[in-house]
Design a protein around this motif. Structure first.
Motif, PDB file in Angstrom:
ATOM      1  N   ARG A  91       0.633  -1.001   0.185  1.00  0.00           N
ATOM      2  CA  ARG A  91       0.460  -0.252  -0.347  1.00  0.00           C
ATOM      3  C   ARG A  91       1.010   1.529  -0.410  1.00  0.00           C
ATOM      4  N   ASP A  92       0.029   2.116  -0.836  1.00  0.00           N
ATOM      5  CA  ASP A  92       1.228   3.672  -0.785  1.00  0.00           C
ATOM      6  C   ASP A  92       2.114   3.686  -1.098  1.00  0.00           C
ATOM      7  N   SER A 146      -2.704   0.611  -4.095  1.00  0.00           N
ATOM      8  CA  SER A 146      -2.485  -0.779  -3.533  1.00  0.00           C
ATOM      9  C   SER A 146      -1.769  -1.240  -4.751  1.00  0.00           C
TER      10      SER A 146
END
Length: 808
Positions: free
Chosen positions: A357-358, A481
């Motif tokens: 994620r991120d 994501s």
């Protein structure tokens, strides 16, 4: 369906309404044996290069359109256009595969084949008649096929065998010189079945028919459009999941579709021109063609399979099906549109997952979550924030090698909002992508299924060619994501030709076990076992066994997983039936045992008591306390043998006649799906019990499976050269005969696949035959040739089943 290069060229050029010369399908003779289905395939482990690991392909030969997709009796059935004898389009059969979950498929013997079933067996549809509106039997599976008119075949044994309705008569004949590809759906609005058939009468279009009983059809209307070419599908969907807002969807082979209303007579589209469902090449032989949806899915989903051939083919097969996708109608900025998303059951294939994620991935590749990841068959889900993306382009390299080359590169153009030139706009500056990567197949989805692209790629599965790279050019891409799901093989869970009710997966121990048209064949130097996943303690376990070159063949029970502990009841070519376990022969019985003939073994196990029956006669009754429970399976010793119809606690043969039952020509077994004595023969074949009578009442249920006649035989001698026989005949007769003389006949419709009850009353020279419980005989005759003899059953020129045999 016509699948020639001329069609490919014409459709690729966008000339859907071009005139196509009618070309004849190569002729094929009926299979050599009167019984079918054929299963001629060489063995495979489904691991050949380019063979999809989670995309269905035929074990051997050519496949094109999915046909007759239907959920029936706990299984999804995939039928498909199939040439089992070569890698090109020819002599169309209906191949058959089943799945319990839409992802694990097992190919079965042929459903429809030329010679056995009339007409050209091109594309069509399937329906389960749960309410028996057709009169063919509750739960009968009807399939609609043929060209230049629509014919029906039906099955009453779970799609193991199909009978021809009314000898293959065409129930409707649409206008034009060509017609094909019927699709049949239930219309809840009118309470009738509706059929759509493509034809070229007056131009491309679909003729609509309705029926209350699936057999008698009334023409209602015609939808005509130049773009509408072959393989229609017709289904109903709620908009945004709202059951109060439904639309009918009409599609054709290339995947173009319109939505509209259907009033039970006429389909009225809401759009003047169609939308495209998928960005794959949508001509015959392309990557997205001839899609069809399943009927009867238990949870009401509309699930589609598509022919996905493209340019990828293997050494032993050509063509495959797409991964199953759920279809929905949703509101979008462009109006109501159809979405395609992989079915949720794909989760059953996942063997390992990683999520990130991120992440920000700049042009130099730092931060790439897929760096160092290697996979052969997998699924990627990724979401990108375009408001925080500075890259001009970004995308994926799939099956990347150390030298930087890759088998496929997908590139998203941020300014143009396109994926490799296909329009894929972001939604609120978010772009969602989903990739299914198989060995020869690539499927791409975006924006929760509003974007669909079905493709084929010759992926190199070598260990150094399994890299994955997320790249960016001219700036960085922002990853909200990303998930990598590794996907395992969908193959090897079911049994292709071994019939029965034991749970898999099956495990071979000490032998090689292969699929043959007659069942599962084991080959072992010593003892070899084939063990199911079914464990039992007290039970009745039975099956048919046949020696080929082996010394012995057997049923095994209460076995450990490695077969070091077990009980085994075998027929031995030395002339014995034996019950044994490792280290001890528990009991034996003398019997005439030889190769090339089916023997029926049945084991009754209650605590330490074990009884063994051979051909429906008890031969061993013994006790042993070594093992109380364990797995069920089969055994072969020193050579080759075949097993079939392995049944736990089933009805088997229900009969009051004494065994052993002895075959006099033909092959006699006890099937699982349609229990009783099943006979198969080119000509007359008999199975005779050990019960002999002079005057008698003898009755039973008879079914012609595929063939000419099934019968009760009485007052027979041991070789059946003398006998009386009362049969049902598919020509539309009940007949009483003996060698050299037809004594009497009674004309009445007789349908293959349906059981008929016959009762024979013989008193001296008077012979009476009663049909289906009637109080009066349909035949009442006299004949003095034979005064006494054995009771048994008969089949003629094909296959039939006798069950519930009783005598007084």
């Amino acid at each position: 369906m016509d699948r020639r290069t001329v069609l490919k060229t014409g459709l690729a050029a966008g000339v859907a309404s071009m005139a196509v010369p009618a070309l004849e399908e190569p002729a094929v003779a009926a299979d050599d044996l009167p019984g079918y289905p054929e299963f001629p395939y060489p063995p495979t482990d489904y691991r050949e290069p380019l063979r999809g690991q989670f995309h269905f392909s035929a074990r051997y030969g050519w496949m094109n359109d999915p046909n007759g997709l239907v959920y029936h009796d706990g299984q999804y059935h995939l039928f498909f256009q199939h040439n089992p004898h070569g890698l090109e389009w020819a002599e169309m059969h209906w191949g058959h595969a089943t799945s319990p979950d839409l992802v694990h498929w097992t190919q079965k013997p042929m459903a429809l084949q030329p010679g056995t079933h009339p007409n050209r067996l091109w594309s069509g549809n399937g329906v389960v008649d749960t309410a028996d509106v057709s009169g063919l039997g509750a739960g009968a599976l009807l399939v609609f096929t043929a060209t230049e008119g629509v014919a029906v075949a039906y099955s009453t044994d779970g799609a193991r065998t199909f009978q021809n309705y009314d000898n293959g008569r065409k129930l409707v004949v649409p206008p034009g010189t060509e017609s094909r590809d019927p699709v049949v759906r239930w219309d809840p609005g009118s309470g009738r079945w509706v059929m759509v058939v493509w034809s070229n009468g007056g131009g491309n279009g679909g003729s609509f028919y309705t029926s209350p009983d699936l057999l008698n059809w009334t023409y209602r209307s015609r939808f005509g459009a130049d773009w509408f070419f072959e393989c229609p599908d017709f289904f109903r969907l709620p908009v945004d999941g709202d059951p109060a807002r439904t639309r009918w969807v009409l599609t054709h082979a290339g995947g173009d579709y319109v939505i509209g209303t259907f009033d039970g007579t006429t389909f009225r589209p809401e759009w003047p021109s169609p939308q495209r469902m998928d960005h794959g090449t949508n001509f015959a032989g392309g990557t997205f063609y001839a899609g069809q949806t399943f009927g009867g899915v238990p949870d009401g989903r509309v699930v589609q399979l598509v022919w996905q051939q493209g340019d990828v083919r293997g050494a032993a097969w050509t063509g495959n099906a797409s991964f199953p996708c759920e279809l929905r109608l949703v509101s979008s900025p462009d109006g109501i549109r159809l979405t395609r998303t992989p079915v949720a059951e794909i989760a059953l294939l996942r063997t390992g997952s990683q999520t990130w994620r991120d992440r920000t991935v700049p042009a130099d590749g730092t931060g790439d979550p897929f760096a160092g990841q290697h996979a052969d068959t997998y699924e990627i889900l990724a979401e990108f924030d375009l408001s925080r993306t500075t890259a001009r382009q970004f995308g994926f390299q799939l099956h990347r090698r150390p030298d930087g080359t890759a088998d496929r590169t997908l590139t998203y153009d941020v300014a143009a909002r396109t994926l490799d030139g296909r329009p894929l706009p972001a939604v609120d500056n978010l772009l969602e992508l989903r990739l299914l990567v198989d060995r020869g197949q690539l499927e791409i989805f975006g924006n929760d299924g509003l974007f669909s692209w079905t493709d084929t790629v010759a992926f190199n599965s070598a260990a150094d060619s399994q890299g994955i790279r997320l790249f960016a050019t001219g700036g960085a891409v922002r990853v909200v994501s990303a998930t990598l799901h590794r996907l395992g093989s969908a193959w090897g869970r079911g049994e292709s030709t071994l019939d029965g009710n034991l749970a898999g997966p099956w495990t071979a121990v000490g032998a090689v076990w292969s699929d043959t048209r007659n069942g599962k064949q084991g080959n072992a130097g010593g003892d070899g076992f084939y063990l199911s996943a079914t464990r039992a303690t007290d039970f009745v376990y039975e099956g048919d066994v046949r020696l080929e070159t082996a010394r012995a063949v057997a049923l095994t029970f209460r076995a450990s997983a490695d077969a070091r502990q077990h009980y085994t009841a075998c027929v031995d070519s030395g002339g014995i039936v034996k019950l044994w376990r490792p280290g001890r022969d528990i009991a034996t019985a003398r019997a005439a045992i030889f190769s090339g003939r089916w023997f029926h073994l049945k084991i009754e196990a209650t605590g330490p008591r074990i009884r063994v029956h051979l051909d429906h006669r008890p031969v061993i009754d013994a006790t042993d306390t070594a093992y109380a429970t364990g797995l069920l399976g089969a055994n072969v010793y020193s050579g080759i043998a075949t097993v079939q119809n392995l049944m736990l606690n089933g009805p088997g043969l229900v009969s009051t006649l004494a065994g052993p039952w002895t075959p006099v020509s033909g092959a006699w077994t006890v099937p699982v799906a349609r229990p009783g004595l099943h006979g198969l023969s080119h000509s007359d074949a008999f199975a005779l019990s050990a019960t002999s009578r002079a005057d008698l009442t003898y009755e039973g249920d008879l079914t012609i499976v595929n063939g000419t006649a099934a019968a009760l035989t009485f007052r027979a001698n041991a070789d059946a050269s003398q006998h009386y026989t009362a049969n049902i005949d598919a020509a539309g007769l009940v007949k009483l005969w003996r060698p050299g003389r037809d004594i009497a006949t009674y004309a009445t419709p007789i349908r293959q696949g349906r059981p008929y009850h016959l009762r024979v009353v013989a008193t001296g020279a008077r012979l009476q035959v009663f049909l289906d419980g009637g109080a009066a005989p349909v035949i009442d005759a006299t004949d003095t040739a034979f005064g006494s003899g054995l009771l048994g059953v008969n089949v003629f020129r094909g296959s039939g089943v006798a069950q519930n045999l009783r005598h007084t």
